[in-house]
Design a protein around this motif. Structure first.
Motif, PDB file in Angstrom:
ATOM      1  N   GLY A  10     118.227  34.254   7.779  1.00  0.00           N
ATOM      2  CA  GLY A  10     117.506  33.751   8.945  1.00  0.00           C
ATOM      3  C   GLY A  10     116.376  34.671   9.365  1.00  0.00           C
ATOM      4  O   GLY A  10     115.599  35.151   8.534  1.00  0.00           O
ATOM      5  N   ASP A  11     116.307  34.981  10.657  1.00  0.00           N
ATOM      6  CA  ASP A  11     115.231  35.822  11.183  1.00  0.00           C
ATOM      7  C   ASP A  11     115.365  37.280  10.770  1.00  0.00           C
ATOM      8  O   ASP A  11     114.424  38.070  10.970  1.00  0.00           O
ATOM      9  CB  ASP A  11     115.199  35.735  12.716  1.00  0.00           C
ATOM     10  CG  ASP A  11     114.808  34.341  13.198  1.00  0.00           C
ATOM     11  OD1 ASP A  11     114.140  33.620  12.427  1.00  0.00           O
ATOM     12  OD2 ASP A  11     115.180  33.981  14.340  1.00  0.00           O
ATOM     13  N   LYS A  12     116.485  37.659  10.190  1.00  0.00           N
ATOM     14  CA  LYS A  12     116.660  39.048   9.744  1.00  0.00           C
ATOM     15  C   LYS A  12     115.855  39.333   8.472  1.00  0.00           C
ATOM     16  O   LYS A  12     115.623  40.489   8.137  1.00  0.00           O
ATOM     17  CB  LYS A  12     118.141  39.330   9.487  1.00  0.00           C
ATOM     18  CG  LYS A  12     118.999  39.284  10.739  1.00  0.00           C
ATOM     19  CD  LYS A  12     120.455  39.550  10.398  1.00  0.00           C
ATOM     20  CE  LYS A  12     121.322  39.482  11.659  1.00  0.00           C
ATOM     21  NZ  LYS A  12     122.760  39.716  11.352  1.00  0.00           N
ATOM     22  N   TYR A  13     115.443  38.283   7.788  1.00  0.00           N
ATOM     23  CA  TYR A  13     114.661  38.490   6.561  1.00  0.00           C
ATOM     24  C   TYR A  13     113.259  38.949   6.926  1.00  0.00           C
ATOM     25  O   TYR A  13     112.552  38.292   7.681  1.00  0.00           O
ATOM     26  CB  TYR A  13     114.599  37.192   5.752  1.00  0.00           C
ATOM     27  CG  TYR A  13     113.742  37.297   4.514  1.00  0.00           C
ATOM     28  CD1 TYR A  13     114.136  38.100   3.445  1.00  0.00           C
ATOM     29  CD2 TYR A  13     112.539  36.609   4.429  1.00  0.00           C
ATOM     30  CE1 TYR A  13     113.349  38.196   2.307  1.00  0.00           C
ATOM     31  CE2 TYR A  13     111.751  36.694   3.293  1.00  0.00           C
ATOM     32  CZ  TYR A  13     112.158  37.498   2.236  1.00  0.00           C
ATOM     33  OH  TYR A  13     111.370  37.583   1.108  1.00  0.00           O
ATOM     34  N   GLN A  14     112.846  40.090   6.377  1.00  0.00           N
ATOM     35  CA  GLN A  14     111.544  40.675   6.678  1.00  0.00           C
ATOM     36  C   GLN A  14     110.653  40.807   5.449  1.00  0.00           C
ATOM     37  O   GLN A  14     109.730  41.618   5.430  1.00  0.00           O
ATOM     38  CB  GLN A  14     111.739  42.056   7.320  1.00  0.00           C
ATOM     39  CG  GLN A  14     112.504  42.028   8.630  1.00  0.00           C
ATOM     40  CD  GLN A  14     111.792  41.231   9.708  1.00  0.00           C
ATOM     41  OE1 GLN A  14     110.576  41.298   9.839  1.00  0.00           O
ATOM     42  NE2 GLN A  14     112.564  40.469  10.490  1.00  0.00           N
ATOM     43  N   GLY A  15     110.952  40.031   4.415  1.00  0.00           N
ATOM     44  CA  GLY A  15     110.087  40.038   3.234  1.00  0.00           C
ATOM     45  C   GLY A  15     110.704  40.666   2.014  1.00  0.00           C
ATOM     46  O   GLY A  15     110.176  40.523   0.900  1.00  0.00           O
ATOM     47  N   ASN A  16     111.811  41.369   2.182  1.00  0.00           N
ATOM     48  CA  ASN A  16     112.468  42.014   1.045  1.00  0.00           C
ATOM     49  C   ASN A  16     113.972  41.764   1.089  1.00  0.00           C
ATOM     50  O   ASN A  16     114.572  41.702   2.163  1.00  0.00           O
ATOM     51  CB  ASN A  16     112.222  43.532   1.053  1.00  0.00           C
ATOM     52  CG  ASN A  16     110.767  43.872   0.787  1.00  0.00           C
ATOM     53  OD1 ASN A  16     110.196  43.421  -0.206  1.00  0.00           O
ATOM     54  ND2 ASN A  16     110.164  44.650   1.674  1.00  0.00           N
ATOM     55  N   ILE A  17     114.551  41.610  -0.105  1.00  0.00           N
ATOM     56  CA  ILE A  17     116.003  41.496  -0.215  1.00  0.00           C
ATOM     57  C   ILE A  17     116.532  42.812  -0.778  1.00  0.00           C
ATOM     58  O   ILE A  17     116.116  43.251  -1.853  1.00  0.00           O
ATOM     59  CB  ILE A  17     116.422  40.347  -1.149  1.00  0.00           C
ATOM     60  CG1 ILE A  17     115.875  39.013  -0.636  1.00  0.00           C
ATOM     61  CG2 ILE A  17     117.942  40.276  -1.250  1.00  0.00           C
ATOM     62  CD1 ILE A  17     116.219  37.848  -1.546  1.00  0.00           C
TER      63      ILE A  17
END
Length: 338
Positions: free
Chosen positions: A253-260
């Motif tokens: 969700g919103d925790k994704y900041q472009g990197n896994i």
């Protein structure tokens, strides 16, 4: 005496004819004057609007110069008096008469909104909020409330609208567009589900839609979709986790900041296909027709893996050894570009 009477009659006829010519000339000038607008402009006509009130409105807007002979326009041009309700677009290069013809004979102004494959319901709501001339009736509604308004028996609406371009007119609402997109999704999904391949590891059309959404997020190359589908279908058949990054991202969700990160792959969520078996509980994006087609008619392959090729597509492998080699080749290409 008779001669005087005849002369007087001729004079009256000439005066009358001259007067009629003057009136007609003034009316013609009024009707042929160009609209005083510099760009295409919308005009909304309410039900019950009369022809003369429409003319007065155009004059009050300073779109046309008023004339004392305008009240005669309805008699001279009765074909233009059938004013229709709605919102219409009129152009700057039209005369008053041409504009009136377009209002009587033309179609209402249409606008379009395009939803791309792989977009999410959250992104759709943002597009609806920015769409001009659309009634934003769902702005303060929750997803569950929207589902109820659409008579959809699900609280989560992800994937339940077909991604394509929809046209609308002034006065339509975002709910109207959603309803049409949902009906279109059901139509396409049911058609393809009815002619699906035999022995698919999918029990319902909704599962096919879920698989289609994962395919949609994994590749933007149209010809790859059936091959990507075959990888996931092969994995489902043997009970192998799907292990697809887009599901991890969706679950974050919103925790994704472009990197896994590695810990993201290991953190359980209902959507993390690195930790769960089978499909995600719902679709993870809106899909187009081609992704649905690929989900129910995958290529016949033995592939179990794929990785980006570095050139826009993917490299497919049948075993882990070949897949690891493809991964290393991809990483080398990434390093060479730095």
């Amino acid at each position: 005496m008779l001669k005087k009477i005849i002369t007087l009659c001729v004079l009256l006829v000439v005066l009358a004819g001259g007067g009629l010519f003057y009136v007609w000339n003034q009316l013609t000038s009024y009707m042929n004057q160009p609209l005083q607008i510099e760009e295409p402009t919308l005009i909304t006509i309410k039900p019950g609007t009369s022809f003369n009130s429409l003319l007065r409105r155009l004059e009050n807007n300073d779109w046309v110069q008023p004339s004392e002979f305008s009240r005669l326009a309805s008699r001279a041009h009765p074909e233009l008096t059938k004013v229709k309700a709605g919102t219409f677009e009129i152009g700057p290069n039209l005369t008053l008469q041409q504009a009136l013809v377009s209002l009587v004979n033309g179609s209402q102004a249409e606008f379009s909104i395009t939803f791309v494959e792989g977009s999410t319901f959250k992104e759709w709501r943002g597009q609806f909020d920015r769409a001009p001339h659309l009634v934003h009736s769902t702005k303060d509604m929750s997803e569950a409330e929207i589902a109820q308004a659409l008579n959809i028996d699900r609280e989560k609406l992800e994937g339940l609208f077909l991604a394509e371009t929809y046209r609308y007119t002034v006065g339509m609402s975002d709910l109207d567009v959603m309803r049409r997109a949902h009906n279109q999704l059901n139509k396409v999904l049911n058609e393809y589900w009815a002619k699906r391949q035999d022995n698919l590891p999918l029990k319902t059309a909704y599962q096919a839609l879920t698989l289609a959404s994962i395919i949609e997020k994994e590749t933007a190359v149209p010809e790859e979709r059936p091959l990507v589908s075959s990888v996931f279908v092969n994995r489902l058949k043997i009970g192998m986790r799907l292990q697809t990054d887009p599901t991890v991202i969706y679950g974050m969700g919103d925790k994704y900041q472009g990197n896994i990160r590695k810990r993201d792959l290991q953190r359980p969520t209902p959507y993390n296909t690195y930790t769960i078996y089978g499909l995600t509980p719902t679709p993870i994006a809106m899909v187009g027709e081609e992704a649905i087609a690929a989900a129910v008619n995958p290529d016949d392959s033995k592939y179990l893996y794929f990785v980006a090729s570095g050139h826009g597509g993917h490299v497919f492998s049948k075993n882990l050894r070949d897949h690891n080699r493809a991964v290393q080749a991809y990483l080398r290409k990434l390093r060479a570009r730095k």
